[in-house]
Design an enzyme around this catalytic site. Structure first.
Site, PDB file in Angstrom:
ATOM      1  N   HIS A   1       1.743   7.002  -0.700  1.00  0.00           N
ATOM      2  CA  HIS A   1       0.900   6.133   0.116  1.00  0.00           C
ATOM      3  C   HIS A   1      -0.404   5.924  -0.632  1.00  0.00           C
ATOM      4  O   HIS A   1      -1.146   6.877  -0.870  1.00  0.00           O
ATOM      5  CB  HIS A   1       0.642   6.792   1.476  1.00  0.00           C
ATOM      6  CG  HIS A   1       0.273   5.819   2.542  1.00  0.00           C
ATOM      7  ND1 HIS A   1      -0.970   5.228   2.607  1.00  0.00           N
ATOM      8  CD2 HIS A   1       0.992   5.324   3.563  1.00  0.00           C
ATOM      9  CE1 HIS A   1      -0.999   4.423   3.648  1.00  0.00           C
ATOM     10  NE2 HIS A   1       0.187   4.451   4.251  1.00  0.00           N
ATOM     11  N   HIS A  53       0.799  -1.227   0.000  1.00  0.00           N
ATOM     12  CA  HIS A  53       0.000   0.000   0.000  1.00  0.00           C
ATOM     13  C   HIS A  53       0.837   1.285   0.000  1.00  0.00           C
ATOM     14  O   HIS A  53       0.262   2.371   0.013  1.00  0.00           O
ATOM     15  CB  HIS A  53      -0.898   0.013   1.238  1.00  0.00           C
ATOM     16  CG  HIS A  53      -0.097   0.099   2.498  1.00  0.00           C
ATOM     17  ND1 HIS A  53       0.524  -1.007   3.042  1.00  0.00           N
ATOM     18  CD2 HIS A  53       0.218   1.147   3.283  1.00  0.00           C
ATOM     19  CE1 HIS A  53       1.182  -0.634   4.129  1.00  0.00           C
ATOM     20  NE2 HIS A  53       1.007   0.673   4.292  1.00  0.00           N
TER      21      HIS A  53
END
Length: 148
Positions: A72, A57
């Site tokens: 992110h 992620h």
């Protein structure tokens, strides 16, 4: 001058729109954010350098001068434990800006009631080192901001 590229296609909106106070207040670092298009795509390396961290992620890349950039993919997406993300590279690998690093679908993140917004920040620096942060529509690989 280091040009930091958008890892994803979408709409550049600025960190203040990230629904996480740590990113929104610039505590992670200065930068901007992209509200990604709701379709499957590959998140790209924002700069040329070495992948210093690669999670499903999120990823951080450092250039040869030690300047690090974090991308992110969504907020609280660590909770997904990698579900819906496919790593396309390896931590420690040297890559060029624009290299695909993670395949994901922001629509899947949103369907799990998480924000798919993508903060892109300069690590371990003061807020005045970045300039020319763009807003509006961006393609993956477009310049998001410059790092002096």
């Amino acid at each position: 001058m280091l040009k930091v590229l958008s890892p994803v296609p979408g709409r550049a909106v600025g960190l203040s729109e990230v629904p996480d106070p740590v990113f929104a207040q610039g505590m992670v670092g200065p930068g901007t954010a992209v509200q990604p298009t709701n379709e499957p795509h590959e998140a790209l390396a924002p700069i040329t350098g070495t992948i210093v961290k690669l999670h499903p992620h999120a990823f951080a890349v450092a250039d040869d001068e030690g300047r690090g950039v974090l991308a992110h993919l969504g907020i609280d997406t660590v909770k997904l434990e990698g579900q819906g993300f496919e790593k396309l590279a390896t931590e420690g690998e040297r890559i060029e800006a624009g290299t695909p690093l993670v395949r994901w679908n922001p629509a899947d993140v949103a369907a799990r009631e998480l924000s798919p917004i993508v903060p892109v920040v300069a690590l371990d620096v003061a807020s005045d080192v970045i300039s020319r942060a763009v807003t509006g529509e961006v393609a993956a690989g477009d310049v998001l901001f410059q790092w002096a």
